[in-house]
Scaffold this active site. Structure first.
Site, PDB file in Angstrom:
ATOM      1  N   TRP A 132      10.345  -3.200  -4.744  1.00  0.00           N
ATOM      2  CA  TRP A 132       9.422  -2.074  -4.537  1.00  0.00           C
ATOM      3  C   TRP A 132      10.116  -1.079  -3.602  1.00  0.00           C
ATOM      4  O   TRP A 132      10.567  -1.470  -2.518  1.00  0.00           O
ATOM      5  CB  TRP A 132       8.138  -2.617  -3.893  1.00  0.00           C
ATOM      6  CG  TRP A 132       7.060  -1.617  -3.674  1.00  0.00           C
ATOM      7  CD1 TRP A 132       6.590  -0.709  -4.566  1.00  0.00           C
ATOM      8  CD2 TRP A 132       6.282  -1.448  -2.478  1.00  0.00           C
ATOM      9  NE1 TRP A 132       5.577   0.018  -4.006  1.00  0.00           N
ATOM     10  CE2 TRP A 132       5.363  -0.416  -2.723  1.00  0.00           C
ATOM     11  CE3 TRP A 132       6.276  -2.068  -1.226  1.00  0.00           C
ATOM     12  CZ2 TRP A 132       4.451   0.016  -1.758  1.00  0.00           C
ATOM     13  CZ3 TRP A 132       5.369  -1.645  -0.274  1.00  0.00           C
ATOM     14  CH2 TRP A 132       4.469  -0.614  -0.540  1.00  0.00           C
TER      15      TRP A 132
ATOM     16  N   ASP B 120       5.957 -11.253  -0.399  1.00  0.00           N
ATOM     17  CA  ASP B 120       5.037 -10.163  -0.679  1.00  0.00           C
ATOM     18  C   ASP B 120       4.163 -10.612  -1.847  1.00  0.00           C
ATOM     19  O   ASP B 120       4.670 -10.874  -2.942  1.00  0.00           O
ATOM     20  CB  ASP B 120       5.828  -8.885  -1.029  1.00  0.00           C
ATOM     21  CG  ASP B 120       4.924  -7.663  -1.074  1.00  0.00           C
ATOM     22  OD1 ASP B 120       3.687  -7.829  -1.197  1.00  0.00           O
ATOM     23  OD2 ASP B 120       5.443  -6.538  -0.992  1.00  0.00           O
TER      24      ASP B 120
ATOM     25  N   LYS C  43      -5.330  -4.775  -5.351  1.00  0.00           N
ATOM     26  CA  LYS C  43      -5.319  -4.891  -6.807  1.00  0.00           C
ATOM     27  C   LYS C  43      -6.336  -5.922  -7.284  1.00  0.00           C
ATOM     28  O   LYS C  43      -7.130  -5.639  -8.173  1.00  0.00           O
ATOM     29  CB  LYS C  43      -3.927  -5.286  -7.311  1.00  0.00           C
ATOM     30  CG  LYS C  43      -2.779  -4.785  -6.463  1.00  0.00           C
ATOM     31  CD  LYS C  43      -2.264  -3.423  -6.833  1.00  0.00           C
ATOM     32  CE  LYS C  43      -1.414  -2.874  -5.708  1.00  0.00           C
ATOM     33  NZ  LYS C  43      -0.582  -1.767  -6.043  1.00  0.00           N
TER      34      LYS C  43
ATOM     35  N   ALA D 215       1.243  -9.189  -3.695  1.00  0.00           N
ATOM     36  CA  ALA D 215       0.356  -8.038  -3.891  1.00  0.00           C
ATOM     37  C   ALA D 215      -0.476  -8.163  -5.158  1.00  0.00           C
ATOM     38  O   ALA D 215      -1.407  -7.382  -5.360  1.00  0.00           O
ATOM     39  CB  ALA D 215       1.182  -6.755  -3.946  1.00  0.00           C
TER      40      ALA D 215
HETATM   41  C1  LMR Z   1       3.278   0.556  -6.967  1.00  0.00           C
HETATM   42  O1  LMR Z   1       4.339  -0.081  -6.856  1.00  0.00           O
HETATM   43  O2  LMR Z   1       3.122   1.459  -7.797  1.00  0.00           O
HETATM   44  C2  LMR Z   1       2.110   0.200  -6.096  1.00  0.00           C
HETATM   45  O3  LMR Z   1       2.446  -0.837  -5.246  1.00  0.00           O
HETATM   46  C3  LMR Z   1       1.515   1.370  -5.412  1.00  0.00           C
HETATM   47  C4  LMR Z   1       2.391   1.908  -4.325  1.00  0.00           C
HETATM   48  O4  LMR Z   1       1.840   2.097  -3.230  1.00  0.00           O
HETATM   49  O5  LMR Z   1       3.573   2.161  -4.528  1.00  0.00           O
END
Ligand code: LMR
Length: 394
Positions: free
Chosen positions: A127, A208, A243, A210
């Site tokens: 990410w 992580d 989420k 999420a």
């Molecule tokens: C994403 O990867 O799109 C989500 O986790 C939202 C974000 O805050 O980036």
């Protein structure tokens, strides 16, 4: 002093959100930011959350501060949801945070406080905000190979080779499930091997989490996290409720710190509370309260799980449909991995030019690394996407 400020790098996911909003074409399709959308393109408020909100509106009698670590009831139900009975509770410290990102940030800060020289290893890719926050905090980072874009699968040999280079005390950041951005996940035997390497080399673990409930189910998605927490001396877990409860804007998350040495719990808990106080003081309460009400009420919890299953199965259905359409159009299994991936995302393995062409010629928005949000599709738009992808292929 403001004249001394310099331009900061744009977050590519946020920039894409804006580009999509600015596009006047009515046929545009948003496969960008990781937000769940139903077949009508709406991010709904879950039924159980709405009911909890009504109940809480009637019951709440004060807006005074709660506690620096957040409401203890929230922390307890979340620790149960994430860890099940994997570790004894006297080994667990936790604080509520503003969303999963707040937990990630606090975890990085805790790592830096404990060891300013520690290196955090992140998957390549990960990410983008992991990279951005680590850079911002001046924490040393290294990447380990993770994804084979040819096959769309985990590059497990590369991952192991790279982790072999880590030094004792380094922290390995792993995605508990539903890897973002690739959608490719470790199998159970592979998790076992990674844990063995980490044990042998004396590496720290940060997870992580999420997307619990978006991959293979609530418990299956937490299996790896539970295994890591039960096997390694210390584990940090940043979990998000954005989420799986659909409460993105309420900013609800938790940072959990597990230590096999229960004598470290009080110090760790104190440090987590200190970090909350330094960064934003008391964490937000509203979303945490809704989560607690849902998880503690049998009927609401059952309904929440049922709705989460609908969401999960809907995404699996779209995955199969997209893989099948692409199979039909390309007459090959090149995109078969889409059906194997889990969670909200799949990285398609397209070039940046192809991604741009999809945007300019077909009004289809995906992140420049060709990550798509499966939940941005519906059964009508899947064939449109498949045809458009084939159109931009060489
Ligand atoms: C994403 O990867 O799109 C989500 O986790 C939202 C974000 O805050 O980036």
């Amino acid at each position: 002093m403001f004249e001394k400020l310099t331009e900061q790098p744009k977050d590519k996911i946020l920039a894409l959100m804006q580009m999509y909003r600015d596009d006047p074409r009515p046929t545009k399709i948003d496969l960008g930011v990781g937000v769940y959308k139903n077949a009508d393109g709406v991010t709904p408020i879950m039924r159980s959350v709405k009911t909890a909100e009504q109940k809480w509106w009637q019951k709440e009698d004060s807006k005074s501060y709660v506690a620096i670590a957040g409401d203890a009831g929230f922390n307890d139900v979340m620790v149960d949801l994430v860890l099940g009975d994997a570790v004894p509770r006297d080994s667990v410290a936790s604080v509520a945070t503003p969303g999963g990102t707040g937990a990630v940030r606090q975890a990085f800060e805790l790592i830096r406080m404990a060891d300013p020289k520690a290196t955090v290893w992140i998957s390549d890719p990960t990410w983008p905000n992991h990279v951005s926050i680590l850079k911002y905090l001046g924490i040393s980072m290294q990447t380990y190979r993770y994804f084979d874009s040819e096959s769309g699968a985990v590059n497990f040999e590369g991952m192991k080779e790279d982790l072999d280079e880590a030094s004792p005390g380094d922290v390995i950041l792993l995605h508990g499930c539903c890897h973002n951005p690739t959608g490719a996940n470790l199998t159970q035997p592979q998790w076992n091997e990674i844990i063995r390497i980490m044990q042998e080399k004396g590496l720290g673990a940060m997870i992580d989490l999420a997307y619990q409930g978006f991959g293979d189910g609530l418990d299956d998605d937490a299996l790896a996290t539970r295994l890591v927490a039960a096997s390694l001396p210390e584990t940090l877990i940043a979990a998000s409720c954005s989420k799986n409860f659909g409460i993105y804007r309420e900013r609800t998350g938790i940072l959990i710190a597990v230590s096999q040495d229960a004598s470290l719990r009080a110090m760790t808990q104190g440090t987590l509370g200190f970090l909350n106080r330094q960064n934003y003081s008391f964490p937000p309460d509203h979303g945490a309260r809704l989560v607690t009400l849902v998880l503690k009420d049998d009927a609401l919890r059952t309904d929440w799980q049922a709705e989460l299953e609908e969401v999960r199965n809907g995404m699996l259905g779209l995955r199969s449909q997209l893989a099948a359409e692409l199979q039909r159009y390309t007459n090959s299994d090149r995109f078969g991995f889409i059906a194997e991936h889990r969670g909200m995302f799949s990285r398609l393995g397209l070039t940046q030019e192809q991604v741009e062409k999809l945007r300019s010629d077909h009004a289809i928005y995906m992140v420049s690394d060709s990550r798509i949000n499966i939940a941005g599709l519906n059964t009508d738009t899947v064939p449109i996407l498949a045809k458009s992808i084939v159109d931009v292929l060489d």
